[in-house]
Design a protein around this motif. Sequence first.
Motif, PDB file in Angstrom:
ATOM      1  N   LEU A 183      32.959  26.336  47.664  1.00 24.72           N
ATOM      2  CA  LEU A 183      34.389  26.115  47.408  1.00 24.72           C
ATOM      3  C   LEU A 183      35.021  27.388  46.856  1.00 24.72           C
ATOM      4  CD1 LEU A 183      36.758  23.867  46.947  1.00 24.72           C
ATOM      5  CD2 LEU A 183      36.069  24.091  44.557  1.00 24.72           C
ATOM      6  N   ARG A 184      34.353  28.022  45.877  1.00 23.76           N
ATOM      7  CA  ARG A 184      34.903  29.240  45.278  1.00 23.76           C
ATOM      8  C   ARG A 184      35.032  30.343  46.329  1.00 23.76           C
ATOM      9  NH1 ARG A 184      31.466  27.893  40.837  1.00 23.76           N
ATOM     10  NH2 ARG A 184      29.895  29.316  41.642  1.00 23.76           N
ATOM     11  N   ARG A 185      34.025  30.469  47.164  1.00 29.09           N
ATOM     12  CA  ARG A 185      34.027  31.545  48.167  1.00 29.09           C
ATOM     13  C   ARG A 185      35.071  31.357  49.247  1.00 29.09           C
ATOM     14  NH1 ARG A 185      27.786  32.403  49.765  1.00 29.09           N
ATOM     15  NH2 ARG A 185      27.107  33.303  47.802  1.00 29.09           N
ATOM     16  N   THR A 186      35.361  30.102  49.588  1.00 25.90           N
ATOM     17  CA  THR A 186      36.231  29.871  50.735  1.00 25.90           C
ATOM     18  C   THR A 186      37.665  29.525  50.357  1.00 25.90           C
ATOM     19  OG1 THR A 186      35.527  27.569  50.805  1.00 25.90           O
ATOM     20  CG2 THR A 186      34.346  29.107  52.222  1.00 25.90           C
ATOM     21  N   SER A 187      37.836  28.794  49.258  1.00 28.20           N
ATOM     22  CA  SER A 187      39.164  28.229  48.975  1.00 28.20           C
ATOM     23  C   SER A 187      39.827  28.757  47.716  1.00 28.20           C
ATOM     24  CB  SER A 187      39.058  26.705  48.829  1.00 28.20           C
ATOM     25  OG  SER A 187      38.474  26.154  49.972  1.00 28.20           O
ATOM     26  N   LEU A 188      39.091  29.491  46.880  1.00 27.18           N
ATOM     27  CA  LEU A 188      39.656  29.935  45.610  1.00 27.18           C
ATOM     28  C   LEU A 188      39.684  31.460  45.526  1.00 27.18           C
ATOM     29  CD1 LEU A 188      37.797  27.504  43.154  1.00 27.18           C
ATOM     30  CD2 LEU A 188      39.937  27.131  44.383  1.00 27.18           C
ATOM     31  N   GLY A 189      40.707  31.967  44.828  1.00 30.03           N
ATOM     32  CA  GLY A 189      40.799  33.399  44.556  1.00 30.03           C
ATOM     33  C   GLY A 189      41.005  33.591  43.067  1.00 30.03           C
ATOM     34  N   PHE A 190      40.348  34.581  42.490  1.00 29.73           N
ATOM     35  CA  PHE A 190      40.415  34.787  41.042  1.00 29.73           C
ATOM     36  C   PHE A 190      40.957  36.180  40.723  1.00 29.73           C
ATOM     37  CE2 PHE A 190      37.044  31.739  41.827  1.00 29.73           C
ATOM     38  CZ  PHE A 190      37.288  30.748  40.888  1.00 29.73           C
ATOM     39  N   ILE A 191      41.890  36.236  39.779  1.00 29.93           N
ATOM     40  CA  ILE A 191      42.387  37.527  39.277  1.00 29.93           C
ATOM     41  C   ILE A 191      42.231  37.494  37.759  1.00 29.93           C
ATOM     42  CG2 ILE A 191      44.331  39.130  39.159  1.00 29.93           C
ATOM     43  CD1 ILE A 191      45.533  37.651  41.610  1.00 29.93           C
ATOM     44  N   PHE A 192      41.539  38.490  37.207  1.00 29.45           N
ATOM     45  CA  PHE A 192      41.232  38.490  35.776  1.00 29.45           C
ATOM     46  C   PHE A 192      41.966  39.626  35.059  1.00 29.45           C
ATOM     47  CE2 PHE A 192      37.489  36.950  38.109  1.00 29.45           C
ATOM     48  CZ  PHE A 192      37.279  35.721  37.510  1.00 29.45           C
ATOM     49  N   GLN A 193      42.077  39.471  33.746  1.00 33.37           N
ATOM     50  CA  GLN A 193      42.693  40.511  32.922  1.00 33.37           C
ATOM     51  C   GLN A 193      41.912  41.830  33.039  1.00 33.37           C
ATOM     52  OE1 GLN A 193      43.174  39.301  28.873  1.00 33.37           O
ATOM     53  NE2 GLN A 193      43.755  41.334  28.153  1.00 33.37           N
ATOM     54  N   ALA A 194      40.579  41.716  33.089  1.00 31.65           N
ATOM     55  CA  ALA A 194      39.727  42.914  33.056  1.00 31.65           C
ATOM     56  C   ALA A 194      39.355  43.406  34.462  1.00 31.65           C
ATOM     57  CB  ALA A 194      38.470  42.625  32.247  1.00 31.65           C
ATOM     58  N   TYR A 195      40.078  42.957  35.486  1.00 31.42           N
ATOM     59  CA  TYR A 195      39.925  43.364  36.886  1.00 31.42           C
ATOM     60  C   TYR A 195      38.576  42.940  37.491  1.00 31.42           C
ATOM     61  CZ  TYR A 195      43.185  46.540  34.540  1.00 31.42           C
ATOM     62  OH  TYR A 195      44.136  47.065  33.735  1.00 31.42           O
TER      63      TYR A 195
ATOM     64  N   GLU B 160      46.161  50.365  39.405  1.00 31.52           N
ATOM     65  CA  GLU B 160      45.531  50.451  40.734  1.00 31.52           C
ATOM     66  C   GLU B 160      44.357  49.480  40.834  1.00 31.52           C
ATOM     67  OE1 GLU B 160      46.555  55.158  41.753  1.00 31.52           O
ATOM     68  OE2 GLU B 160      44.684  54.625  40.718  1.00 31.52           O
ATOM     69  N   GLN B 161      43.562  49.422  39.765  1.00 35.53           N
ATOM     70  CA  GLN B 161      42.414  48.494  39.784  1.00 35.53           C
ATOM     71  C   GLN B 161      42.890  47.053  39.937  1.00 35.53           C
ATOM     72  OE1 GLN B 161      39.029  48.977  37.091  1.00 35.53           O
ATOM     73  NE2 GLN B 161      39.859  50.946  36.454  1.00 35.53           N
ATOM     74  N   GLN B 162      43.994  46.720  39.274  1.00 36.33           N
ATOM     75  CA  GLN B 162      44.460  45.337  39.393  1.00 36.33           C
ATOM     76  C   GLN B 162      44.994  45.066  40.796  1.00 36.33           C
ATOM     77  OE1 GLN B 162      43.623  42.653  38.523  1.00 36.33           O
ATOM     78  NE2 GLN B 162      44.651  42.005  36.645  1.00 36.33           N
ATOM     79  N   ARG B 163      45.574  46.076  41.433  1.00 35.63           N
ATOM     80  CA  ARG B 163      46.030  45.867  42.816  1.00 35.63           C
ATOM     81  C   ARG B 163      44.830  45.661  43.754  1.00 35.63           C
ATOM     82  NH1 ARG B 163      49.660  50.572  44.297  1.00 35.63           N
ATOM     83  NH2 ARG B 163      49.232  51.507  42.261  1.00 35.63           N
ATOM     84  N   VAL B 164      43.739  46.386  43.489  1.00 34.73           N
ATOM     85  CA  VAL B 164      42.513  46.157  44.278  1.00 34.73           C
ATOM     86  C   VAL B 164      42.003  44.736  44.026  1.00 34.73           C
ATOM     87  CG1 VAL B 164      40.111  46.870  44.653  1.00 34.73           C
ATOM     88  CG2 VAL B 164      41.877  48.594  44.199  1.00 34.73           C
ATOM     89  N   ALA B 165      42.043  44.324  42.763  1.00 38.83           N
ATOM     90  CA  ALA B 165      41.570  42.975  42.412  1.00 38.83           C
ATOM     91  C   ALA B 165      42.431  41.899  43.083  1.00 38.83           C
ATOM     92  CB  ALA B 165      41.568  42.801  40.896  1.00 38.83           C
ATOM     93  N   ILE B 166      43.731  42.174  43.219  1.00 38.67           N
ATOM     94  CA  ILE B 166      44.621  41.223  43.910  1.00 38.67           C
ATOM     95  C   ILE B 166      44.210  41.122  45.380  1.00 38.67           C
ATOM     96  CG2 ILE B 166      46.995  40.859  44.718  1.00 38.67           C
ATOM     97  CD1 ILE B 166      47.901  42.245  42.070  1.00 38.67           C
ATOM     98  N   ALA B 167      43.978  42.289  45.993  1.00 35.61           N
ATOM     99  CA  ALA B 167      43.544  42.285  47.399  1.00 35.61           C
ATOM    100  C   ALA B 167      42.238  41.512  47.543  1.00 35.61           C
ATOM    101  CB  ALA B 167      43.380  43.720  47.904  1.00 35.61           C
ATOM    102  N   ARG B 168      41.325  41.722  46.620  1.00 37.29           N
ATOM    103  CA  ARG B 168      40.028  41.027  46.683  1.00 37.29           C
ATOM    104  C   ARG B 168      40.209  39.518  46.530  1.00 37.29           C
ATOM    105  NH1 ARG B 168      36.108  41.955  41.795  1.00 37.29           N
ATOM    106  NH2 ARG B 168      37.939  40.946  40.900  1.00 37.29           N
ATOM    107  N   ALA B 169      41.161  39.126  45.675  1.00 37.60           N
ATOM    108  CA  ALA B 169      41.391  37.691  45.442  1.00 37.60           C
ATOM    109  C   ALA B 169      42.046  37.015  46.640  1.00 37.60           C
ATOM    110  CB  ALA B 169      42.263  37.497  44.201  1.00 37.60           C
ATOM    111  N   LEU B 170      42.767  37.811  47.453  1.00 35.59           N
ATOM    112  CA  LEU B 170      43.551  37.212  48.548  1.00 35.59           C
ATOM    113  C   LEU B 170      42.943  37.403  49.929  1.00 35.59           C
ATOM    114  CD1 LEU B 170      47.156  38.219  47.415  1.00 35.59           C
ATOM    115  CD2 LEU B 170      45.918  36.102  46.944  1.00 35.59           C
ATOM    116  N   ILE B 171      41.948  38.270  50.041  1.00 30.54           N
ATOM    117  CA  ILE B 171      41.441  38.700  51.352  1.00 30.54           C
ATOM    118  C   ILE B 171      40.955  37.548  52.223  1.00 30.54           C
ATOM    119  CG2 ILE B 171      39.092  39.188  50.475  1.00 30.54           C
ATOM    120  CD1 ILE B 171      40.832  41.348  53.054  1.00 30.54           C
ATOM    121  N   HIS B 172      40.389  36.522  51.606  1.00 24.69           N
ATOM    122  CA  HIS B 172      39.836  35.397  52.385  1.00 24.69           C
ATOM    123  C   HIS B 172      40.836  34.238  52.461  1.00 24.69           C
ATOM    124  CE1 HIS B 172      38.993  34.869  48.197  1.00 24.69           C
ATOM    125  NE2 HIS B 172      38.520  33.655  48.337  1.00 24.69           N
ATOM    126  N   THR B 173      42.131  34.561  52.216  1.00 26.22           N
ATOM    127  CA  THR B 173      43.240  33.599  52.244  1.00 26.22           C
ATOM    128  C   THR B 173      42.893  32.258  51.585  1.00 26.22           C
ATOM    129  OG1 THR B 173      42.691  32.997  54.521  1.00 26.22           O
ATOM    130  CG2 THR B 173      44.498  34.556  54.200  1.00 26.22           C
TER     131      THR B 173
END
Length: 237
Positions: A98-110, A161-174
């Motif tokens: 579920l986490r891998r397919t349906s959830l995206g996480f963005i944290f304070q510490a990237y 910049e790190q947080q923008r990468v983290a956003i991309a990582r959180a959204l990449i799998h839609t």
Amino acid sequence: MPAQQELSPLPTTRQNIAAVDISRVGKTYHSGSTSQRVLDDLNLRVERGQFVVILGRSGSGKSTLLNLLGAMDRPTTGRININGVEIGEMGDRERTLLRRTSLGFIFQAYNLIPTLSVLENVQLPLALNGIDDDSTAIRLLDELGLANKLDASAEDLSGGEQQRVAIARALIHTPSLILADEPTGNLDVDTGREIIRLIDNLVRRNGQTLIMATHSQEVIGYADRVVTIRDQHLVDA
Ligand SMILES: Nc1ncnc2c1ncn2[C@@H]1O[C@H](COP(=O)(O)OP(=O)(O)OP(=O)(O)O)[C@@H](O)[C@H]1O
Ligand SMILES: [Mg+2]
């Protein structure tokens, strides 16, 4: 039409399944002989596509709640339904899926992997799902203004910049649900503002649901709904 069919209930469509529906959720932490009740009798329904902000003073239980919604921890009492599925009934493997397919996480510490490149960090969720494709990651990083940093090490980037990468990582799998825990907590005001604007834009464009814990009053302006955790309970702000 036969009377029997007229009386049958409408079929359930994806539209009326809530992104999040929790009821009577409580969480008590136990350590040694002491226990601390952090959350008590929480009820919350979040419709698909909503942006909900969670406020509350430090230690009130915002991260605890996000961990429960993200299937990273289990509640002591109550039930949690994500996209129409009771996650309390899932085993650990199903929760990981579920986490891998349906959830995206963005944290304070990237939480980027410092030794991997920007592109590799963003591709990671796709790689875990067995997808070998870098075009989506490159396009998303371009949109986030990082086209010239694809091969840089994550550890060489600025916080924003790190947080923008983290956003991309959180959204990449839609993912359908994105959980963000104080995503601007380590950033200056202007960079934080830019990060919220980027998250809000991308998530709304894709009709994704966003639940964000924050101390920033400014974020409230973007939210469809604001709730506060106070004295272990969830109240509309
Ligand atoms: N794994 C844990 N084991 C024991 N106690 C915990 C655990 N995680 C959190 N707590 C306690 O639960 C309470 C709520 O913590 P939580 O991190 O959810 O608060 P928060 O609202 O996110 O705070 P902040 O705004 O500072 O991030 C705190 O008193 C914390 O010490
Ligand atoms: Mg927290």
